[in-house]
Design a protein around this motif. Sequence first.
Motif, PDB file in Angstrom:
ATOM      1  N   ILE A   1      24.593   1.625   2.042  1.00  0.00           N
ATOM      2  CA  ILE A   1      23.197   0.682   1.381  1.00  0.00           C
ATOM      3  C   ILE A   1      22.123   0.870   2.228  1.00  0.00           C
ATOM      4  O   ILE A   1      20.908   0.831   1.734  1.00  0.00           O
ATOM      5  CB  ILE A   1      23.891  -0.870   1.528  1.00  0.00           C
ATOM      6  N   GLU A   2      22.121   0.962   3.639  1.00  0.00           N
ATOM      7  CA  GLU A   2      20.963   0.913   4.369  1.00  0.00           C
ATOM      8  C   GLU A   2      20.212   2.270   4.161  1.00  0.00           C
ATOM      9  O   GLU A   2      19.241   2.426   4.107  1.00  0.00           O
ATOM     10  CB  GLU A   2      21.588   0.744   5.521  1.00  0.00           C
ATOM     11  N   LYS A   3      21.273   3.434   3.816  1.00  0.00           N
ATOM     12  CA  LYS A   3      20.497   4.820   3.521  1.00  0.00           C
ATOM     13  C   LYS A   3      19.861   4.612   2.259  1.00  0.00           C
ATOM     14  O   LYS A   3      18.545   5.086   2.282  1.00  0.00           O
ATOM     15  CB  LYS A   3      21.907   5.638   3.357  1.00  0.00           C
ATOM     16  N   GLU A   4      20.375   3.884   1.232  1.00  0.00           N
ATOM     17  CA  GLU A   4      19.600   3.807   0.096  1.00  0.00           C
ATOM     18  C   GLU A   4      18.235   2.832   0.247  1.00  0.00           C
ATOM     19  O   GLU A   4      17.376   3.390  -0.396  1.00  0.00           O
ATOM     20  CB  GLU A   4      20.547   3.115  -1.075  1.00  0.00           C
ATOM     21  N   ILE A   5      18.342   2.167   0.995  1.00  0.00           N
ATOM     22  CA  ILE A   5      17.171   1.113   1.479  1.00  0.00           C
ATOM     23  C   ILE A   5      16.150   2.018   2.003  1.00  0.00           C
ATOM     24  O   ILE A   5      14.819   1.864   1.575  1.00  0.00           O
ATOM     25  CB  ILE A   5      17.577  -0.001   2.124  1.00  0.00           C
ATOM     26  N   HIS A   6      16.523   2.659   3.036  1.00  0.00           N
ATOM     27  CA  HIS A   6      15.509   3.508   3.832  1.00  0.00           C
ATOM     28  C   HIS A   6      14.874   4.455   2.818  1.00  0.00           C
ATOM     29  O   HIS A   6      13.764   4.657   2.727  1.00  0.00           O
ATOM     30  CB  HIS A   6      16.429   4.362   4.814  1.00  0.00           C
ATOM     31  N   LYS A   7      15.728   5.196   1.782  1.00  0.00           N
ATOM     32  CA  LYS A   7      15.181   6.033   0.803  1.00  0.00           C
ATOM     33  C   LYS A   7      14.115   5.207   0.010  1.00  0.00           C
ATOM     34  O   LYS A   7      13.149   5.883  -0.055  1.00  0.00           O
ATOM     35  CB  LYS A   7      16.290   6.643   0.113  1.00  0.00           C
ATOM     36  N   VAL A   8      14.269   4.065  -0.470  1.00  0.00           N
ATOM     37  CA  VAL A   8      13.388   3.257  -1.372  1.00  0.00           C
ATOM     38  C   VAL A   8      12.173   2.994  -0.712  1.00  0.00           C
ATOM     39  O   VAL A   8      10.912   2.885  -1.288  1.00  0.00           O
ATOM     40  CB  VAL A   8      14.463   2.028  -2.024  1.00  0.00           C
ATOM     41  N   VAL A   9      12.309   2.521   0.407  1.00  0.00           N
ATOM     42  CA  VAL A   9      11.321   1.971   1.676  1.00  0.00           C
ATOM     43  C   VAL A   9      10.293   3.411   1.621  1.00  0.00           C
ATOM     44  O   VAL A   9       8.998   3.196   1.221  1.00  0.00           O
ATOM     45  CB  VAL A   9      11.657   1.569   2.885  1.00  0.00           C
ATOM     46  N   LYS A  10      10.875   4.510   1.814  1.00  0.00           N
ATOM     47  CA  LYS A  10      10.061   5.703   2.015  1.00  0.00           C
ATOM     48  C   LYS A  10       9.378   6.164   0.820  1.00  0.00           C
ATOM     49  O   LYS A  10       7.985   6.506   0.890  1.00  0.00           O
ATOM     50  CB  LYS A  10      10.951   6.880   2.640  1.00  0.00           C
TER      51      LYS A  10
ATOM     52  N   GLN B   1       8.483   4.189  -1.524  1.00  0.00           N
ATOM     53  CA  GLN B   1       7.143   3.318  -1.841  1.00  0.00           C
ATOM     54  C   GLN B   1       5.925   3.455  -0.974  1.00  0.00           C
ATOM     55  O   GLN B   1       5.008   3.482  -1.549  1.00  0.00           O
ATOM     56  CB  GLN B   1       7.611   1.689  -1.761  1.00  0.00           C
ATOM     57  N   GLU B   2       6.411   3.958   0.193  1.00  0.00           N
ATOM     58  CA  GLU B   2       5.279   4.112   1.095  1.00  0.00           C
ATOM     59  C   GLU B   2       4.533   5.245   0.606  1.00  0.00           C
ATOM     60  O   GLU B   2       3.390   5.564   0.803  1.00  0.00           O
ATOM     61  CB  GLU B   2       5.774   4.279   2.503  1.00  0.00           C
ATOM     62  N   GLU B   3       5.184   6.582   0.298  1.00  0.00           N
ATOM     63  CA  GLU B   3       4.694   7.606  -0.362  1.00  0.00           C
ATOM     64  C   GLU B   3       3.832   7.508  -1.491  1.00  0.00           C
ATOM     65  O   GLU B   3       2.814   8.083  -1.727  1.00  0.00           O
ATOM     66  CB  GLU B   3       5.786   8.673  -0.382  1.00  0.00           C
TER      67      GLU B   3
ATOM     68  N   GLY C   1       2.072   4.728  -2.191  1.00  0.00           N
ATOM     69  CA  GLY C   1       1.216   3.975  -1.942  1.00  0.00           C
ATOM     70  C   GLY C   1       1.160   2.556  -2.564  1.00  0.00           C
ATOM     71  O   GLY C   1       0.228   1.968  -2.421  1.00  0.00           O
ATOM     72  N   LEU C   2       2.264   1.916  -2.670  1.00  0.00           N
ATOM     73  CA  LEU C   2       2.545   0.876  -3.181  1.00  0.00           C
ATOM     74  C   LEU C   2       2.190  -0.280  -1.885  1.00  0.00           C
ATOM     75  O   LEU C   2       2.208   0.170  -0.638  1.00  0.00           O
ATOM     76  CB  LEU C   2       3.896   0.343  -3.574  1.00  0.00           C
ATOM     77  N   ASP C   3       1.351  -1.541  -2.320  1.00  0.00           N
ATOM     78  CA  ASP C   3       1.125  -2.356  -1.293  1.00  0.00           C
ATOM     79  C   ASP C   3       1.927  -3.364  -0.751  1.00  0.00           C
ATOM     80  O   ASP C   3       2.068  -3.506   0.271  1.00  0.00           O
ATOM     81  CB  ASP C   3      -0.288  -3.262  -1.942  1.00  0.00           C
ATOM     82  N   VAL C   4       2.838  -3.799  -1.499  1.00  0.00           N
ATOM     83  CA  VAL C   4       3.962  -4.885  -1.321  1.00  0.00           C
ATOM     84  C   VAL C   4       5.306  -4.313  -1.712  1.00  0.00           C
ATOM     85  O   VAL C   4       5.497  -4.047  -2.734  1.00  0.00           O
ATOM     86  CB  VAL C   4       3.638  -6.107  -1.929  1.00  0.00           C
ATOM     87  N   LEU C   5       6.118  -4.057  -0.673  1.00  0.00           N
ATOM     88  CA  LEU C   5       7.302  -3.232  -0.996  1.00  0.00           C
ATOM     89  C   LEU C   5       8.358  -4.473  -1.141  1.00  0.00           C
ATOM     90  O   LEU C   5       8.247  -5.483  -0.856  1.00  0.00           O
ATOM     91  CB  LEU C   5       7.794  -2.390   0.197  1.00  0.00           C
ATOM     92  N   VAL C   6       9.465  -3.544  -1.613  1.00  0.00           N
ATOM     93  CA  VAL C   6      10.602  -4.319  -1.893  1.00  0.00           C
ATOM     94  C   VAL C   6      11.780  -3.310  -1.362  1.00  0.00           C
ATOM     95  O   VAL C   6      11.559  -2.377  -1.071  1.00  0.00           O
ATOM     96  CB  VAL C   6      11.030  -4.578  -3.406  1.00  0.00           C
ATOM     97  N   HIS C   7      13.159  -4.126  -1.164  1.00  0.00           N
ATOM     98  CA  HIS C   7      14.156  -3.275  -0.531  1.00  0.00           C
ATOM     99  C   HIS C   7      14.836  -2.725  -1.741  1.00  0.00           C
ATOM    100  O   HIS C   7      15.877  -1.630  -1.327  1.00  0.00           O
ATOM    101  CB  HIS C   7      14.863  -4.042   0.254  1.00  0.00           C
ATOM    102  N   GLY C   8      14.825  -2.714  -2.998  1.00  0.00           N
ATOM    103  CA  GLY C   8      15.235  -2.057  -3.999  1.00  0.00           C
ATOM    104  C   GLY C   8      16.779  -2.679  -4.662  1.00  0.00           C
ATOM    105  O   GLY C   8      17.000  -2.122  -5.792  1.00  0.00           O
TER     106      GLY C   8
ATOM    107  N   SER D   1       5.563  -1.416   8.160  1.00  0.00           N
ATOM    108  CA  SER D   1       4.625  -2.249   8.775  1.00  0.00           C
ATOM    109  C   SER D   1       4.027  -2.809   7.451  1.00  0.00           C
ATOM    110  O   SER D   1       3.207  -3.947   7.646  1.00  0.00           O
ATOM    111  CB  SER D   1       3.259  -1.548   9.540  1.00  0.00           C
ATOM    112  N   LYS D   2       4.350  -2.479   6.136  1.00  0.00           N
ATOM    113  CA  LYS D   2       3.790  -3.175   5.070  1.00  0.00           C
ATOM    114  C   LYS D   2       4.488  -4.294   4.797  1.00  0.00           C
ATOM    115  O   LYS D   2       5.922  -4.452   5.146  1.00  0.00           O
ATOM    116  CB  LYS D   2       3.702  -2.096   3.732  1.00  0.00           C
ATOM    117  N   PRO D   3       3.917  -5.305   4.131  1.00  0.00           N
ATOM    118  CA  PRO D   3       4.669  -6.661   3.646  1.00  0.00           C
ATOM    119  C   PRO D   3       5.868  -6.082   2.702  1.00  0.00           C
ATOM    120  O   PRO D   3       5.926  -5.652   1.982  1.00  0.00           O
ATOM    121  CB  PRO D   3       3.799  -7.526   3.169  1.00  0.00           C
ATOM    122  N   MET D   4       7.188  -6.835   3.099  1.00  0.00           N
ATOM    123  CA  MET D   4       8.468  -6.645   2.256  1.00  0.00           C
ATOM    124  C   MET D   4       8.644  -7.806   1.665  1.00  0.00           C
ATOM    125  O   MET D   4       8.643  -8.944   2.472  1.00  0.00           O
ATOM    126  CB  MET D   4       9.309  -6.196   3.383  1.00  0.00           C
TER     127      MET D   4
END
Length: 758
Positions: A462-471, A473-475, A477-484, A546-549
Amino acid sequence: MKTHVLGFPRIGARRELKKALEDYWAGSLSPQDLISVSNSLKERHWKIQKDSGLSYVATGDFSLYDHVLDTSVMLGAVPERYGAKASGIGPDTYFQMARGDVGGNIAAMEMTKWFNTNYHYLVPEISPAQRFSLSSPAIVKDTRRAIELGYLPKPVLVGPITYLSLAKGEGSFNVWERIEDITDVYAEVIAELSTLCDWIQIDEPVLCGDLAPEAPWRFLETYVKLNQAVGKAGLLLTTYFDSLDEHLDLALSSGCAGLHIDLTCGRNDPYDRIVERLPEDMSLSVGLVDGRNIWKTDMTKALSVLRDIEKRIGPDRLLIASSCSPMHSPVDLNLETKLKPEIRSWMAFAVQKCEEVCLLGDALSGKNRDETLRANAEVLESRLSSPLAKNEAIRERCAGISEDMLHRKSPYRERKKAQSWLDLPIFPTTTIGSFPQTPEIRKNRLLFKRGELSRDGYKFFIEKEIHKVVKIQEELGLDVLVHGEPERNDMVEYFGERMGGFCFTDNGWVQSYGSRCVKPPVIYGDVFRRAPMTVREFSFAQSLTSKPMKGMLTGPVTVLCWSFVRDDLDRSEVCRQIAFALRDEVLDLERSGAKIIQIDEPALREGLPLKGRDAEAYLRWAVEAFRITSSGVDDETQIHTHMCYSEFNAIIQSIAEMDADVISIESSRSRMELLDVFRVFEYPNEIGPGVYDIHSPRVPTEAEIMKLIQRAAEYIPKERLWINPDCGLKTRGWEETLKSLKNMVAAAKAMRIGHQDF
């Protein structure tokens, strides 16, 4: 006397229809094989109804996607953009209407909730140039097939008044101008069906709500024509989801041979008022087995009603029925082998509801009456006295609510200043919460559930999936992120599994729309939170950026509406219990560093009673439940909520009273028409109207999204306008998701550059 149900679930006990549809859309199942699966399900469901002892089996209730869409196809009411002629409405056109056309860049039809249920229907589109003709004989073919197999069929039609009440005119076109043309097609269908069966069920649930001004007089002239067409069969005018009340005279004046009433919900006006005024040539179908919930029927109470009605109108004019179609219930309780036996004994699914209807008929006729009543009474008594259902500490907490629990510390304008730390650009971008649930995610969740994957192994995945989704979203250019939300099976079931008072089925699936099925939790007892439910995944996700989650929760009204709710406690009290459990979670999220928390309430409008007179009381406790959940946080914490696929204009004042800092709403399928309310109502806080439809696989272009943003900016000040999809992305594939979000972010950035130009 006769027994029947108003329909049956389409999906299959093991979701056979879902699998067939998705294989067909993927190209791995031929049209012939899809039809074969659907025919097999129809025949199986007829056999279940017959074997239960019912007098009739329902035909025409099956659909490959949606019964309202099927009615549009039957009438030839295909919007011009699909390019189909009335004589050529094949599966490609049918599914384009439902899902859009990716290759042709054609949008799907608008979708919204079927009255106050969680089922979604495709909104009919009527234009001045639309021509109507009988374009699909499916209901006639199914009825003939049922007869060939030795069944007595009862065809089911969506009534013309309900159909047009749910329809949408092109521009300012008044759909009621086409009632005569539509009625002609209905009359043609009914005339053909009347040679095949005793009863034709024609559903007019709209009579249980607030009618459009044209509807009453249109109703009477329409039913004169339909009754002229019916021949030797009888029309069974079917109403449900509430009581008839002020439209009783209309129903009794319909000229139909029978009237069905739902005695399981609404205010339940005394049935004797209906019996007293029932025309001597009209039969009465009485719905006493609840088609929308999973609890056993109180046979003693139901029989008391039936005996009284039988005494007054005789057995020949009495039909015993489910309240509505059990399509809103799971299919078969016999598949549930892991439920606690005590709790399982309290339940009845669709198969068992068919049996209950027959048992009522048998008991009323004197067959096995004592045995039936005794067994049923013992089960009901065990439920009422069970310690599983009551927790005094929970009830004391809910009774001790104080005024300060219902309000944020400061009004929105002051909170907005306190939230300046977010430093968001104009037109901030975000998503609604979930990202695609891939086969790999579902596989690992199942392995963990079966004990074939360790807790640590599942946590790592699950943490691997979250890491993928966060990356990603950052790529993007979304402003407010979610963990997916990769750890969540369903937005209600996930929370129910972590709260007391809930239990869960293995196969309790119910259709939401098309191939989309949900497995509602069952609330059998008082609700409480056992431990933090979302903090660990949020904290991990926030540590990656560092973006808001956003912390992500399902709101109390939605948990209530999308569960099977106990019927021995008022729904408002159950909702308050859920709200206090979620309040604890909100405060724990805030303490863990969540400064944006989204509390989704897509079911707020769905829970609204059908009659306007009952709306105020519901909205009062629904808004209170949301505020209990959300109001304990500091001003610096931004509260979001999300609502989708509901006409919310009539309740905009109540939505404002929820006092969320930001609401996101579905609006792309309606091309922002849902925002018309903001021309007359100045919504005080921030709004994120959905800019693309996630229920369709098509990818919207950047220009298309920009056009929708520009339209939204005509209603909402740009300083308070968020950019987001219509809903969560759980059901979508990664390829289309990435392309759509890329276009959405690009459109938002382009709008920032030129925002002073409009």
